[in-house]
Motif scaffolding. Structure first.
Motif, PDB file in Angstrom:
ATOM      1  N   PRO A 196       0.808  -1.227   0.000  1.00  0.00           N
ATOM      2  CA  PRO A 196       0.000   0.000   0.000  1.00  0.00           C
ATOM      3  C   PRO A 196       0.838   1.274   0.000  1.00  0.00           C
ATOM      4  CG  PRO A 196      -0.816  -1.545   1.649  1.00  0.00           C
ATOM      5  CD  PRO A 196       0.499  -2.071   1.165  1.00  0.00           C
ATOM      6  N   ARG A 197       1.978   1.236   0.650  1.00  0.00           N
ATOM      7  CA  ARG A 197       2.840   2.417   0.680  1.00  0.00           C
ATOM      8  C   ARG A 197       3.437   2.714  -0.699  1.00  0.00           C
ATOM      9  NH1 ARG A 197       2.822   0.550   5.909  1.00  0.00           N
ATOM     10  NH2 ARG A 197       3.422   1.980   7.586  1.00  0.00           N
ATOM     11  N   LEU A 198       3.614   1.682  -1.506  1.00  0.00           N
ATOM     12  CA  LEU A 198       4.232   1.848  -2.815  1.00  0.00           C
ATOM     13  C   LEU A 198       3.222   2.149  -3.918  1.00  0.00           C
ATOM     14  CD1 LEU A 198       6.893  -1.013  -2.649  1.00  0.00           C
ATOM     15  CD2 LEU A 198       7.352   1.443  -2.738  1.00  0.00           C
ATOM     16  N   VAL A 199       2.070   1.485  -3.897  1.00  0.00           N
ATOM     17  CA  VAL A 199       1.127   1.622  -5.028  1.00  0.00           C
ATOM     18  C   VAL A 199      -0.218   2.203  -4.628  1.00  0.00           C
ATOM     19  CG1 VAL A 199       2.255  -0.331  -6.162  1.00  0.00           C
ATOM     20  CG2 VAL A 199       0.155  -0.726  -4.870  1.00  0.00           C
ATOM     21  N   GLY A 200      -0.407   2.509  -3.350  1.00  0.00           N
ATOM     22  CA  GLY A 200      -1.693   3.023  -2.888  1.00  0.00           C
ATOM     23  C   GLY A 200      -2.571   1.918  -2.326  1.00  0.00           C
ATOM     24  N   THR A 201      -3.464   2.289  -1.431  1.00  0.00           N
ATOM     25  CA  THR A 201      -4.273   1.306  -0.709  1.00  0.00           C
ATOM     26  C   THR A 201      -5.213   0.534  -1.625  1.00  0.00           C
ATOM     27  OG1 THR A 201      -4.193   2.683   1.280  1.00  0.00           O
ATOM     28  CG2 THR A 201      -5.903   0.997   1.182  1.00  0.00           C
ATOM     29  N   SER A 202      -5.882   1.228  -2.539  1.00  0.00           N
ATOM     30  CA  SER A 202      -6.873   0.566  -3.389  1.00  0.00           C
ATOM     31  C   SER A 202      -6.234  -0.504  -4.268  1.00  0.00           C
ATOM     32  CB  SER A 202      -7.599   1.597  -4.255  1.00  0.00           C
ATOM     33  OG  SER A 202      -8.541   0.969  -5.100  1.00  0.00           O
ATOM     34  N   LYS A 203      -5.140  -0.159  -4.955  1.00  0.00           N
ATOM     35  CA  LYS A 203      -4.495  -1.128  -5.837  1.00  0.00           C
ATOM     36  C   LYS A 203      -3.885  -2.261  -5.035  1.00  0.00           C
ATOM     37  CE  LYS A 203      -3.412  -2.503  -9.940  1.00  0.00           C
ATOM     38  NZ  LYS A 203      -4.477  -2.842 -10.910  1.00  0.00           N
ATOM     39  N   ALA A 204      -3.324  -1.952  -3.874  1.00  0.00           N
ATOM     40  CA  ALA A 204      -2.739  -2.993  -3.033  1.00  0.00           C
ATOM     41  C   ALA A 204      -3.810  -3.980  -2.577  1.00  0.00           C
ATOM     42  CB  ALA A 204      -2.052  -2.367  -1.819  1.00  0.00           C
ATOM     43  N   LYS A 205      -4.972  -3.472  -2.166  1.00  0.00           N
ATOM     44  CA  LYS A 205      -6.055  -4.364  -1.751  1.00  0.00           C
ATOM     45  C   LYS A 205      -6.530  -5.221  -2.910  1.00  0.00           C
ATOM     46  CE  LYS A 205      -7.826  -1.689   2.168  1.00  0.00           C
ATOM     47  NZ  LYS A 205      -8.939  -0.856   2.691  1.00  0.00           N
ATOM     48  N   GLU A 206      -6.617  -4.630  -4.089  1.00  0.00           N
ATOM     49  CA  GLU A 206      -7.026  -5.408  -5.261  1.00  0.00           C
ATOM     50  C   GLU A 206      -6.062  -6.569  -5.498  1.00  0.00           C
ATOM     51  OE1 GLU A 206      -7.019  -5.095 -10.096  1.00  0.00           O
ATOM     52  OE2 GLU A 206      -7.199  -3.219  -8.973  1.00  0.00           O
ATOM     53  N   LEU A 207      -4.764  -6.270  -5.489  1.00  0.00           N
ATOM     54  CA  LEU A 207      -3.774  -7.309  -5.757  1.00  0.00           C
ATOM     55  C   LEU A 207      -3.760  -8.377  -4.669  1.00  0.00           C
ATOM     56  CD1 LEU A 207      -0.826  -5.086  -7.062  1.00  0.00           C
ATOM     57  CD2 LEU A 207      -2.228  -6.667  -8.403  1.00  0.00           C
ATOM     58  N   ILE A 208      -3.864  -7.961  -3.410  1.00  0.00           N
ATOM     59  CA  ILE A 208      -3.815  -8.921  -2.304  1.00  0.00           C
ATOM     60  C   ILE A 208      -5.116  -9.716  -2.201  1.00  0.00           C
ATOM     61  CG2 ILE A 208      -3.692  -9.135   0.209  1.00  0.00           C
ATOM     62  CD1 ILE A 208      -1.682  -6.785   0.157  1.00  0.00           C
ATOM     63  N   PHE A 209      -6.266  -9.063  -2.380  1.00  0.00           N
ATOM     64  CA  PHE A 209      -7.563  -9.747  -2.251  1.00  0.00           C
ATOM     65  C   PHE A 209      -7.806 -10.728  -3.396  1.00  0.00           C
ATOM     66  CE2 PHE A 209      -9.733  -5.997   0.209  1.00  0.00           C
ATOM     67  CZ  PHE A 209      -8.826  -6.157   1.238  1.00  0.00           C
ATOM     68  N   THR A 210      -7.355 -10.378  -4.611  1.00  0.00           N
ATOM     69  CA  THR A 210      -7.584 -11.255  -5.765  1.00  0.00           C
ATOM     70  C   THR A 210      -6.471 -12.270  -5.942  1.00  0.00           C
ATOM     71  OG1 THR A 210      -6.437  -9.790  -7.332  1.00  0.00           O
ATOM     72  CG2 THR A 210      -8.812  -9.423  -6.999  1.00  0.00           C
ATOM     73  N   GLY A 211      -5.282 -11.943  -5.444  1.00  0.00           N
ATOM     74  CA  GLY A 211      -4.142 -12.813  -5.663  1.00  0.00           C
ATOM     75  C   GLY A 211      -3.623 -12.770  -7.088  1.00  0.00           C
ATOM     76  N   ASP A 212      -4.057 -11.772  -7.858  1.00  0.00           N
ATOM     77  CA  ASP A 212      -3.680 -11.694  -9.274  1.00  0.00           C
ATOM     78  C   ASP A 212      -2.186 -11.420  -9.454  1.00  0.00           C
ATOM     79  OD1 ASP A 212      -6.226 -12.159 -10.131  1.00  0.00           O
ATOM     80  OD2 ASP A 212      -6.684 -10.065 -10.637  1.00  0.00           O
ATOM     81  N   MET A 213      -1.653 -11.974 -10.558  1.00  0.00           N
ATOM     82  CA  MET A 213      -0.294 -11.652 -10.990  1.00  0.00           C
ATOM     83  C   MET A 213      -0.358 -10.509 -11.986  1.00  0.00           C
ATOM     84  SD  MET A 213       2.202 -14.900 -11.725  1.00  0.00           S
ATOM     85  CE  MET A 213       1.098 -15.564 -12.938  1.00  0.00           C
TER      86      MET A 213
END
Length: 260
Positions: A150-167
């Motif tokens: 979240p510190r690097l890419v912002g909270t919204s994008k970080a949650k998307e990547l972590i919640f979906t597990g997408d590569m």
């Protein structure tokens, strides 16, 4: 110490640390983390080393994640200790007074993505893949992924990547600010070395103070951050490097910094 899973090569002031577990796509088990910690301590105490590059052995992976075979048998107590140790080792990278560049080749998933995020600068090859796929295993990132992403890419994008597990591929990683440059795989290490050499040509005490100011300031409000910056700025004026750098500028010559 004999190293089974990592290697260190020194060249012209640069330490190249390579994770070497090709059969496991360089996955991080406890032993590998311990060896990495030892190499970091060696780099910290070696005055000849001015910059560090971390990469993965082979062409397929930087680090494909933490070692699932090892983790699958852990109790909650063991899992917490493993998480805390991984966090500790990666924090040592972040706190290293010397610049650390991640040269990401291939998969940087889970613990591999977290390892890259602990570095100061991330350079990716075009075949690099980033992600935090832990939720697909019924767990969450445990090596500071929920904190650094979240510190690097912002909270919204970080949650998307972590919640979906997408590569995501290297281009998207660049677009969201996770990496600063994408290059051909054949040029990855050379590009990382070029950046390290450019950094090494500057005042090393200034680089150290700039890293400290950035790392501390980003965790505070702007006014506190400005105080941190002003203090570090003032410290520069107690160094020979400041006198040499400004003197060289006024005399129209190349400075010769000595790190003093």
């Amino acid at each position: 110490m004999d190293y089974k899973n990592v290697s260190l090569k020194k060249e012209d002031g640069i330490a190249l640390i390579t994770i070497e577990r090709p059969k496991a796509l360089n996955a991080l088990n406890y032993e590998t983390l311990k060896e990495l910690e030892c190499l970091l301590n060696s780099a910290r105490n070696d005055e000849e080393i001015k910059a560090v590059i971390i990469t993965g052995g082979g062409e397929k992976a930087f680090v494909a994640g933490a070692d699932i075979a090892e983790m699958s048998k852990m109790t909650p107590v063991e899992a917490k200790k493993f998480s805390e140790f991984g966090q500790h080792v990666f924090r040592e990278i972040e706190l290293l007074s010397k610049p650390v560049i991640a040269a990401v080749n291939g998969f940087a998933l889970g613990g591999g993505c977290e390892l890259s995020m602990a570095c100061d600068i991330r350079i990716a090859s075009k075949n690099a893949k980033f992600g935090q796929p832990e939720v697909g295993l019924g767990i969450i990132p445990g090596f500071s992924g929920t904190q650094r992403l979240p510190r690097l890419v912002g909270t919204s994008k970080a949650k998307e990547l972590i919640f979906t597990g997408d590569m995501i591929n290297a281009e998207e990683a660049y677009n969201i600010g996770l990496v600063s440059k994408v290059v051909e795989q054949s040029e990855l290490i050379n590009e990382a070395k070029k950046i390290a050499q450019k950094i090494m040509s500057k005042g090393q005490l200034a680089i150290k103070l700039a890293k400290e100011a950035i790392n501390k300031g980003i965790e505070t409000d702007i006014d506190t951050g400005n105080t941190i910056e002003a203090d570090a700025f003032a410290l520069c004026f107690s160094t020979n490097d400041q006198k040499e750098g400004m003197g060289a500028f006024l005399e129209k010559r190349t400075p010769k910094f000595e790190g003093k």
